[in-house]
Design a protein around this motif. Structure first.
Motif, PDB file in Angstrom:
ATOM      1  N   ARG A 144       0.819  -1.215   0.000  1.00 11.88           N
ATOM      2  CA  ARG A 144       0.000   0.000   0.000  1.00 11.88           C
ATOM      3  C   ARG A 144       0.851   1.263   0.000  1.00 11.88           C
ATOM      4  O   ARG A 144       0.493   2.275  -0.614  1.00 11.88           O
ATOM      5  CB  ARG A 144      -0.928  -0.010   1.217  1.00 11.88           C
ATOM      6  CG  ARG A 144      -1.867   1.182   1.290  1.00 11.88           C
ATOM      7  CD  ARG A 144      -2.733   1.097   2.540  1.00 11.88           C
ATOM      8  NE  ARG A 144      -3.672  -0.002   2.461  1.00 11.88           N
ATOM      9  CZ  ARG A 144      -4.412  -0.424   3.498  1.00 11.88           C
ATOM     10  NH1 ARG A 144      -4.277   0.156   4.672  1.00 11.88           N
ATOM     11  NH2 ARG A 144      -5.265  -1.409   3.339  1.00 11.88           N
ATOM     12  N   ASP A 145       1.984   1.235   0.682  1.00 12.56           N
ATOM     13  CA  ASP A 145       2.831   2.432   0.777  1.00 12.56           C
ATOM     14  C   ASP A 145       3.857   2.529  -0.350  1.00 12.56           C
ATOM     15  O   ASP A 145       4.695   3.440  -0.359  1.00 12.56           O
ATOM     16  CB  ASP A 145       3.560   2.447   2.128  1.00 12.56           C
ATOM     17  CG  ASP A 145       2.586   2.579   3.302  1.00 12.56           C
ATOM     18  OD1 ASP A 145       1.525   3.189   3.106  1.00 12.56           O
ATOM     19  OD2 ASP A 145       2.894   2.054   4.393  1.00 12.56           O
ATOM     20  N   SER A 146       3.804   1.596  -1.298  1.00  9.36           N
ATOM     21  CA  SER A 146       4.709   1.658  -2.451  1.00  9.36           C
ATOM     22  C   SER A 146       4.219   2.735  -3.416  1.00  9.36           C
ATOM     23  O   SER A 146       3.067   3.165  -3.357  1.00  9.36           O
ATOM     24  CB  SER A 146       4.760   0.304  -3.159  1.00  9.36           C
ATOM     25  OG  SER A 146       5.173  -0.722  -2.274  1.00  9.36           O
ATOM     26  N   ASP A 147       5.081   3.140  -4.302  1.00  8.72           N
ATOM     27  CA  ASP A 147       4.724   4.186  -5.279  1.00  8.72           C
ATOM     28  C   ASP A 147       3.953   3.546  -6.435  1.00  8.72           C
ATOM     29  O   ASP A 147       4.501   3.290  -7.509  1.00  8.72           O
ATOM     30  CB  ASP A 147       5.997   4.875  -5.785  1.00  8.72           C
ATOM     31  CG  ASP A 147       5.686   6.087  -6.658  1.00  8.72           C
ATOM     32  OD1 ASP A 147       4.544   6.603  -6.562  1.00  8.72           O
ATOM     33  OD2 ASP A 147       6.573   6.507  -7.426  1.00  8.72           O
ATOM     34  N   LEU A 148       2.663   3.293  -6.213  1.00 13.69           N
ATOM     35  CA  LEU A 148       1.839   2.601  -7.199  1.00 13.69           C
ATOM     36  C   LEU A 148       1.249   3.578  -8.212  1.00 13.69           C
ATOM     37  O   LEU A 148       0.994   4.743  -7.895  1.00 13.69           O
ATOM     38  CB  LEU A 148       0.721   1.834  -6.499  1.00 13.69           C
ATOM     39  CG  LEU A 148       1.169   0.738  -5.518  1.00 13.69           C
ATOM     40  CD1 LEU A 148      -0.037   0.122  -4.813  1.00 13.69           C
ATOM     41  CD2 LEU A 148       1.972  -0.345  -6.232  1.00 13.69           C
ATOM     42  N   SER A 149       1.009   3.095  -9.400  1.00 15.48           N
ATOM     43  CA  SER A 149       0.472   3.930 -10.474  1.00 15.48           C
ATOM     44  C   SER A 149      -1.042   4.050 -10.326  1.00 15.48           C
ATOM     45  O   SER A 149      -1.766   3.057 -10.436  1.00 15.48           O
ATOM     46  CB  SER A 149       0.824   3.325 -11.833  1.00 15.48           C
ATOM     47  OG  SER A 149       0.449   4.184 -12.873  1.00 15.48           O
ATOM     48  N   ILE A 150      -1.506   5.272 -10.079  1.00 13.91           N
ATOM     49  CA  ILE A 150      -2.912   5.509  -9.777  1.00 13.91           C
ATOM     50  C   ILE A 150      -3.296   6.901 -10.275  1.00 13.91           C
ATOM     51  O   ILE A 150      -2.461   7.811 -10.271  1.00 13.91           O
ATOM     52  CB  ILE A 150      -3.142   5.365  -8.247  1.00 13.91           C
ATOM     53  CG1 ILE A 150      -4.617   5.336  -7.888  1.00 13.91           C
ATOM     54  CG2 ILE A 150      -2.399   6.427  -7.481  1.00 13.91           C
ATOM     55  CD1 ILE A 150      -4.861   4.959  -6.418  1.00 13.91           C
ATOM     56  N   ASP A 151      -4.531   7.089 -10.724  1.00 13.98           N
ATOM     57  CA  ASP A 151      -4.928   8.408 -11.214  1.00 13.98           C
ATOM     58  C   ASP A 151      -5.524   9.254 -10.093  1.00 13.98           C
ATOM     59  O   ASP A 151      -5.620   8.815  -8.934  1.00 13.98           O
ATOM     60  CB  ASP A 151      -5.887   8.302 -12.407  1.00 13.98           C
ATOM     61  CG  ASP A 151      -7.274   7.764 -12.044  1.00 13.98           C
ATOM     62  OD1 ASP A 151      -7.620   7.713 -10.840  1.00 13.98           O
ATOM     63  OD2 ASP A 151      -8.028   7.394 -12.971  1.00 13.98           O
ATOM     64  N   GLU A 152      -5.950  10.488 -10.432  1.00 13.96           N
ATOM     65  CA  GLU A 152      -6.435  11.426  -9.403  1.00 13.96           C
ATOM     66  C   GLU A 152      -7.759  10.994  -8.775  1.00 13.96           C
ATOM     67  O   GLU A 152      -8.158  11.518  -7.729  1.00 13.96           O
ATOM     68  CB  GLU A 152      -6.577  12.829 -10.002  1.00 13.96           C
ATOM     69  CG  GLU A 152      -7.615  12.970 -11.112  1.00 13.96           C
ATOM     70  CD  GLU A 152      -7.047  12.717 -12.491  1.00 13.96           C
ATOM     71  OE1 GLU A 152      -7.580  13.312 -13.457  1.00 13.96           O
ATOM     72  OE2 GLU A 152      -6.069  11.950 -12.597  1.00 13.96           O
ATOM     73  N   TYR A 153      -8.436  10.021  -9.407  1.00 16.02           N
ATOM     74  CA  TYR A 153      -9.708   9.542  -8.865  1.00 16.02           C
ATOM     75  C   TYR A 153      -9.560   8.249  -8.063  1.00 16.02           C
ATOM     76  O   TYR A 153     -10.541   7.675  -7.615  1.00 16.02           O
ATOM     77  CB  TYR A 153     -10.704   9.314 -10.007  1.00 16.02           C
ATOM     78  CG  TYR A 153     -10.941  10.539 -10.846  1.00 16.02           C
ATOM     79  CD1 TYR A 153     -11.667  11.626 -10.352  1.00 16.02           C
ATOM     80  CD2 TYR A 153     -10.401  10.626 -12.128  1.00 16.02           C
ATOM     81  CE1 TYR A 153     -11.864  12.763 -11.127  1.00 16.02           C
ATOM     82  CE2 TYR A 153     -10.594  11.764 -12.909  1.00 16.02           C
ATOM     83  CZ  TYR A 153     -11.327  12.826 -12.398  1.00 16.02           C
ATOM     84  OH  TYR A 153     -11.515  13.941 -13.163  1.00 16.02           O
ATOM     85  N   GLY A 154      -8.323   7.806  -7.925  1.00 17.11           N
ATOM     86  CA  GLY A 154      -8.082   6.590  -7.152  1.00 17.11           C
ATOM     87  C   GLY A 154      -8.134   5.314  -7.965  1.00 17.11           C
ATOM     88  O   GLY A 154      -8.142   4.218  -7.394  1.00 17.11           O
ATOM     89  N   ASN A 155      -8.181   5.425  -9.288  1.00 21.80           N
ATOM     90  CA  ASN A 155      -8.207   4.233 -10.147  1.00 21.80           C
ATOM     91  C   ASN A 155      -6.784   3.750 -10.419  1.00 21.80           C
ATOM     92  O   ASN A 155      -5.912   4.538 -10.787  1.00 21.80           O
ATOM     93  CB  ASN A 155      -8.884   4.553 -11.480  1.00 21.80           C
ATOM     94  CG  ASN A 155     -10.342   4.910 -11.315  1.00 21.80           C
ATOM     95  OD1 ASN A 155     -11.104   4.178 -10.694  1.00 21.80           O
ATOM     96  ND2 ASN A 155     -10.743   6.047 -11.862  1.00 21.80           N
ATOM     97  N   TYR A 156      -6.564   2.467 -10.244  1.00 24.34           N
ATOM     98  CA  TYR A 156      -5.249   1.893 -10.509  1.00 24.34           C
ATOM     99  C   TYR A 156      -5.044   1.707 -12.011  1.00 24.34           C
ATOM    100  O   TYR A 156      -5.918   1.207 -12.707  1.00 24.34           O
ATOM    101  CB  TYR A 156      -5.098   0.546  -9.794  1.00 24.34           C
ATOM    102  CG  TYR A 156      -4.991   0.690  -8.292  1.00 24.34           C
ATOM    103  CD1 TYR A 156      -3.771   1.020  -7.694  1.00 24.34           C
ATOM    104  CD2 TYR A 156      -6.094   0.502  -7.476  1.00 24.34           C
ATOM    105  CE1 TYR A 156      -3.665   1.161  -6.311  1.00 24.34           C
ATOM    106  CE2 TYR A 156      -6.007   0.635  -6.107  1.00 24.34           C
ATOM    107  CZ  TYR A 156      -4.794   0.967  -5.528  1.00 24.34           C
ATOM    108  OH  TYR A 156      -4.703   1.115  -4.161  1.00 24.34           O
ATOM    109  N   HIS A 157      -3.889   2.137 -12.505  1.00 28.54           N
ATOM    110  CA  HIS A 157      -3.536   1.910 -13.899  1.00 28.54           C
ATOM    111  C   HIS A 157      -3.118   0.445 -14.072  1.00 28.54           C
ATOM    112  O   HIS A 157      -2.320  -0.077 -13.284  1.00 28.54           O
ATOM    113  CB  HIS A 157      -2.391   2.827 -14.326  1.00 28.54           C
ATOM    114  CG  HIS A 157      -2.758   4.269 -14.314  1.00 28.54           C
ATOM    115  ND1 HIS A 157      -1.952   5.244 -13.752  1.00 28.54           N
ATOM    116  CD2 HIS A 157      -3.861   4.921 -14.770  1.00 28.54           C
ATOM    117  CE1 HIS A 157      -2.529   6.434 -13.886  1.00 28.54           C
ATOM    118  NE2 HIS A 157      -3.694   6.258 -14.490  1.00 28.54           N
TER     119      HIS A 157
END
Length: 338
Positions: A144-157
């Motif tokens: 969870r604290d990793s630098d995950l790819s996610i957009d401004e709405y909280g959607n995971y790429h």
């Protein structure tokens, strides 16, 4: 035979197949600054592995998580893991970029450098999709604290649009013996499309033997809603199964006779075996036990272990079905078992 049974995963040994053989949850995630695995190179694969090892390092050291180097595995083990859908059906040169991690406490897996950087999944017997989801989520939450790819709405790429949003898919391998024997299985599978549910054959064969169903929508609902809706769907299928079981409760003798005829064929095909499986599963549902559900499901595992691409017209080896057929023949002929 005993060696084969030892290689069958635990989720095949459950005590329920009224609706499903087993259910699975899969969650995918990607790191923000690394190319997707599908477009990656050696350096990016190593980056994903290094980052993953940093997150799981202490758990790997204390033995809670086991890390497998697929490139160092025996080919027989790779094939076994592919047969039971722990590894994807890919060429060895593609598999070598991947690494597999097993969290022993959660019974959950992580595969890195597949289509996405991180693919978490957990299988659980029967229709227990909630338990699969909880185990899978607990493992994914370690990142969870990793630098995950996610957009401004909280959607995971994600690499596939099918996973964009929550990154979550639910799966269930439908057995539904009562529906297959007495209902409209084709109509049921077709109706799932209106509930945004996809389906495909477990054995990659024509027909509906062991159908895998999964949610299509992973973006418009929150993860808990996706799982809850999937649970409700499995519950509705169970209600249909229960109704057909009550309506046809008195047909066990007729089914036993049908089963007896099949086991006396000169050789058994894949289709014959699956008919036996559904007949015995249904008789078990009526409370007239012949073989335990766990034993029936274990036999399916033995068949998958031996011949996952079995042909409907091809004969099955006696080493695969012989023990069960011999035992079943004695039961049906009311002979005393040793």
């Amino acid at each position: 035979m005993y060696g084969e049974k030892a290689n069958i995963p635990e989720w095949f040994r459950n005590g329920d197949n009224k609706v499903s053989l087993y259910s699975s949850a899969r969650i995918v995630r990607n790191f923000r600054t690394i190319n997707f695995s599908s477009a990656g190179d050696h350096n990016s694969f190593r980056q994903v592995e290094k980052t993953t090892d940093n997150v799981l390092g202490d758990l790997i050291k204390n033995g809670t998580v086991i890390k497998y180097d697929i490139a160092a595995m025996d080919q027989s083990e790779i094939i076994r893991l592919q047969k039971f859908r722990i590894l994807p059906a890919r060429r060895n040169d593609v598999l070598t970029k991947m690494r597999l991690y097993l969290h022993r406490g959660l019974d959950a897996y992580l595969l890195i450098n597949y289509s996405d950087h991180l693919t978490f999944f957990s299988h659980y017997g029967g229709n227990e999709i909630r338990k699969s989801f909880n185990n899978c989520t607990a493992l994914a939450d370690l990142f969870r604290d990793s630098d995950l790819s996610i957009d401004e709405y909280g959607n995971y790429h994600t690499a596939s649009l099918d996973y964009f949003g929550t990154g979550l898919k639910c799966f269930s391998v439908l057995t539904i013996p009562a529906i297959r024997l007495f209902g409209d299985v084709v109509g049921l599978i077709s109706s799932l499309k209106t509930n945004r549910i996809a389906s495909k054959s477990f054995f990659s064969l024509d027909g509906f033997d062991m159908t895998i169903i999964s949610n299509i929508d992973s973006v418009s609902k929150k993860p808990d809603e996706i799982v809850s809706d999937f649970e409700k769907l499995l519950g509705e299928i169970e209600k249909i199964s229960d109704g057909l079981t009550r309506e046809n409760n008195g047909k066990s003798d007729e089914l036993k006779l049908r089963c007896s005829r099949i086991i006396n064929y000169d050789f058994l095909t894949f289709s014959n075996f699956m008919e036996i499986y559904y007949i015995l599963s249904f008789i078990r549902l009526t409370g007239q036990c012949i073989l335990s559900v766990a034993e029936l499901n274990e036999q399916v595992g033995v068949m998958i272990f031996d011949s996952p691409r079995a042909s409907i017209t091809g004969g099955l080896k006696k080493s695969v079905t012989g023990g069960m057929i011999e035992k079943l023949s004695k039961i049906l002929n009311k002979e005393e078992l040793p």
